[in-house]
Scaffold this motif. Structure first.
Motif, PDB file in Angstrom:
ATOM      1  N   GLY A   1      42.407  37.294  36.442  1.00  0.00           N
ATOM      2  CA  GLY A   1      43.464  36.952  37.385  1.00  0.00           C
ATOM      3  C   GLY A   1      43.903  38.117  38.236  1.00  0.00           C
ATOM      4  O   GLY A   1      44.113  37.974  39.451  1.00  0.00           O
ATOM      5  N   LEU A   2      44.077  39.294  37.632  1.00  0.00           N
ATOM      6  CA  LEU A   2      44.532  40.453  38.396  1.00  0.00           C
ATOM      7  C   LEU A   2      43.515  40.868  39.444  1.00  0.00           C
ATOM      8  O   LEU A   2      43.880  41.243  40.565  1.00  0.00           O
ATOM      9  CB  LEU A   2      44.833  41.614  37.443  1.00  0.00           C
ATOM     10  CG  LEU A   2      46.087  41.472  36.586  1.00  0.00           C
ATOM     11  CD1 LEU A   2      46.249  42.680  35.667  1.00  0.00           C
ATOM     12  CD2 LEU A   2      47.337  41.326  37.461  1.00  0.00           C
ATOM     13  N   MET A   3      42.237  40.821  39.108  1.00  0.00           N
ATOM     14  CA  MET A   3      41.222  41.169  40.100  1.00  0.00           C
ATOM     15  C   MET A   3      41.184  40.130  41.217  1.00  0.00           C
ATOM     16  O   MET A   3      41.041  40.478  42.397  1.00  0.00           O
ATOM     17  CB  MET A   3      39.858  41.295  39.431  1.00  0.00           C
ATOM     18  CG  MET A   3      38.747  41.743  40.383  1.00  0.00           C
ATOM     19  SD  MET A   3      39.105  43.287  41.257  1.00  0.00           S
ATOM     20  CE  MET A   3      38.993  44.476  39.904  1.00  0.00           C
ATOM     21  N   SER A   4      41.326  38.865  40.862  1.00  0.00           N
ATOM     22  CA  SER A   4      41.385  37.813  41.871  1.00  0.00           C
ATOM     23  C   SER A   4      42.586  38.021  42.795  1.00  0.00           C
ATOM     24  O   SER A   4      42.473  37.907  44.023  1.00  0.00           O
ATOM     25  CB  SER A   4      41.472  36.442  41.194  1.00  0.00           C
ATOM     26  OG  SER A   4      41.693  35.422  42.132  1.00  0.00           O
ATOM     27  N   GLY A   5      43.737  38.332  42.209  1.00  0.00           N
ATOM     28  CA  GLY A   5      44.931  38.576  43.011  1.00  0.00           C
ATOM     29  C   GLY A   5      44.810  39.815  43.878  1.00  0.00           C
ATOM     30  O   GLY A   5      45.295  39.828  45.012  1.00  0.00           O
ATOM     31  N   ALA A   6      44.157  40.846  43.362  1.00  0.00           N
ATOM     32  CA  ALA A   6      43.983  42.073  44.144  1.00  0.00           C
ATOM     33  C   ALA A   6      43.153  41.815  45.399  1.00  0.00           C
ATOM     34  O   ALA A   6      43.480  42.301  46.496  1.00  0.00           O
ATOM     35  CB  ALA A   6      43.328  43.152  43.281  1.00  0.00           C
ATOM     36  N   PHE A   7      42.083  41.031  45.249  1.00  0.00           N
ATOM     37  CA  PHE A   7      41.252  40.726  46.411  1.00  0.00           C
ATOM     38  C   PHE A   7      41.986  39.841  47.404  1.00  0.00           C
ATOM     39  O   PHE A   7      41.839  40.006  48.621  1.00  0.00           O
ATOM     40  CB  PHE A   7      39.941  40.069  45.973  1.00  0.00           C
ATOM     41  CG  PHE A   7      38.808  41.042  45.867  1.00  0.00           C
ATOM     42  CD1 PHE A   7      37.899  41.187  46.901  1.00  0.00           C
ATOM     43  CD2 PHE A   7      38.672  41.850  44.753  1.00  0.00           C
ATOM     44  CE1 PHE A   7      36.862  42.093  46.819  1.00  0.00           C
ATOM     45  CE2 PHE A   7      37.639  42.767  44.656  1.00  0.00           C
ATOM     46  CZ  PHE A   7      36.732  42.889  45.696  1.00  0.00           C
ATOM     47  N   SER A   8      42.786  38.905  46.902  1.00  0.00           N
ATOM     48  CA  SER A   8      43.584  38.069  47.801  1.00  0.00           C
ATOM     49  C   SER A   8      44.572  38.923  48.588  1.00  0.00           C
ATOM     50  O   SER A   8      44.767  38.720  49.794  1.00  0.00           O
ATOM     51  CB  SER A   8      44.328  37.003  47.001  1.00  0.00           C
ATOM     52  OG  SER A   8      43.429  36.143  46.335  1.00  0.00           O
ATOM     53  N   MET A   9      45.191  39.892  47.923  1.00  0.00           N
ATOM     54  CA  MET A   9      46.152  40.755  48.587  1.00  0.00           C
ATOM     55  C   MET A   9      45.479  41.625  49.645  1.00  0.00           C
ATOM     56  O   MET A   9      46.002  41.811  50.752  1.00  0.00           O
ATOM     57  CB  MET A   9      46.853  41.645  47.562  1.00  0.00           C
ATOM     58  CG  MET A   9      47.933  42.542  48.155  1.00  0.00           C
ATOM     59  SD  MET A   9      48.696  43.588  46.903  1.00  0.00           S
ATOM     60  CE  MET A   9      47.331  44.685  46.500  1.00  0.00           C
ATOM     61  N   ILE A  10      44.297  42.146  49.329  1.00  0.00           N
ATOM     62  CA  ILE A  10      43.575  42.982  50.283  1.00  0.00           C
ATOM     63  C   ILE A  10      43.224  42.190  51.544  1.00  0.00           C
ATOM     64  O   ILE A  10      43.383  42.685  52.676  1.00  0.00           O
ATOM     65  CB  ILE A  10      42.309  43.563  49.632  1.00  0.00           C
ATOM     66  CG1 ILE A  10      42.698  44.588  48.561  1.00  0.00           C
ATOM     67  CG2 ILE A  10      41.403  44.212  50.674  1.00  0.00           C
ATOM     68  CD1 ILE A  10      41.530  45.086  47.747  1.00  0.00           C
TER      69      ILE A  10
END
Length: 232
Positions: free
Chosen positions: A111-120
């Motif tokens: 989830g955190l990696m998915s969220g990080a890419f969404s934020m980028i």
């Protein structure tokens, strides 16, 4: 909220941090492979054919979801072998981390990696050029995207618990349910810019997945009531 979960439940345990980072890496590899397939499909097709491009987009999302869940299964198999190795090396034949804790931390890593890419991606769009809503569209793009990112982080966490429980007890219908929920949430984004069409179903599915994961992890209504009333 996701940062709070990380700080209070993962950050103090080195083993959990390793599992979290490895889970993020597995999600990253799945994204790399799905992006490669998407890039090849787009380059090999007619960019002027709108129905074809829309079909490729739907195919790309479905393929990405299935690939993520395939890598979640591979990560489960890897962690199961690692836990067996830790049990064999320990003096008391006990694992330092349970499979339920492993599932939670692994899901959080996804989830955190998915969220990080969404934020980028959002930050890249925010650099311009252009103004959100200038052509009469909704001006809530960034706000709703933030809420969508948060729900995806939590969903991956709960899906990790459900998926690992299904693998552990050979309940393949639980794994199937996770895949269907993942496809449903991803497919709901086609309702945008009608953001309520994607946010409301996603949060309802998150509440369902959270309740389900809580019960599978040994939770009960009595424990929840004690927690809310701060009773031991």
């Amino acid at each position: 909220p996701a940062l709070g979960l990380f700080l209070f439940t993962i950050a103090r345990d080195p083993l959990r941090i390793i599992i979290l980072i490895a889970g993020a890496f597995f999600w990253l590899v799945s994204l790399l492979l799905s992006s490669l397939i998407w890039f090849i499909a787009v380059k090999a097709s007619d960019s002027q054919d709108e129905p074809l491009q829309k079909g490729l987009l739907i195919f790309g999302i479905m393929f990405s979801v299935l690939l993520q869940e395939a890598f979640r299964f591979l990560y489960y198999k890897l962690l199961r072998k690692a836990i067996e190795g830790l049990v064999a090396l320990s003096e008391d034949s006990c694992s330092p981390i349970s499979i339920q804790q492993t599932a939670y931390v692994a899901g959080m890593g996804f989830g955190l990696m998915s969220g990080a890419f969404s934020m980028i991606n959002l930050l890249a769009d925010a650099l311009g050029p252009g103004t959100v809503g200038i052509h009469g569209d909704s001006q809530l793009y960034f706000l709703t995207s933030a809420f969508m990112t948060m729900v995806l982080i939590f969903l991956h966490t709960f899906w990790g618990i459900l998926f690992f429980h299904g693998c552990e007890h050979r309940r393949w219908w639980e794994i199937t349910a996770v895949i269907i929920m993942h496809l449903a949430v991803s497919g709901s984004t086609f309702c945008n810019p009608l953001y309520m069409g994607s946010l409301v179903p996603s949060y309802l599915l998150m509440a369902t997945a959270a309740t389900w994961a809580y019960l599978l992890s040994g939770g009960s209504a009595q424990n929840l009531r004690r927690f809310l009333l701060c009773k031991s």
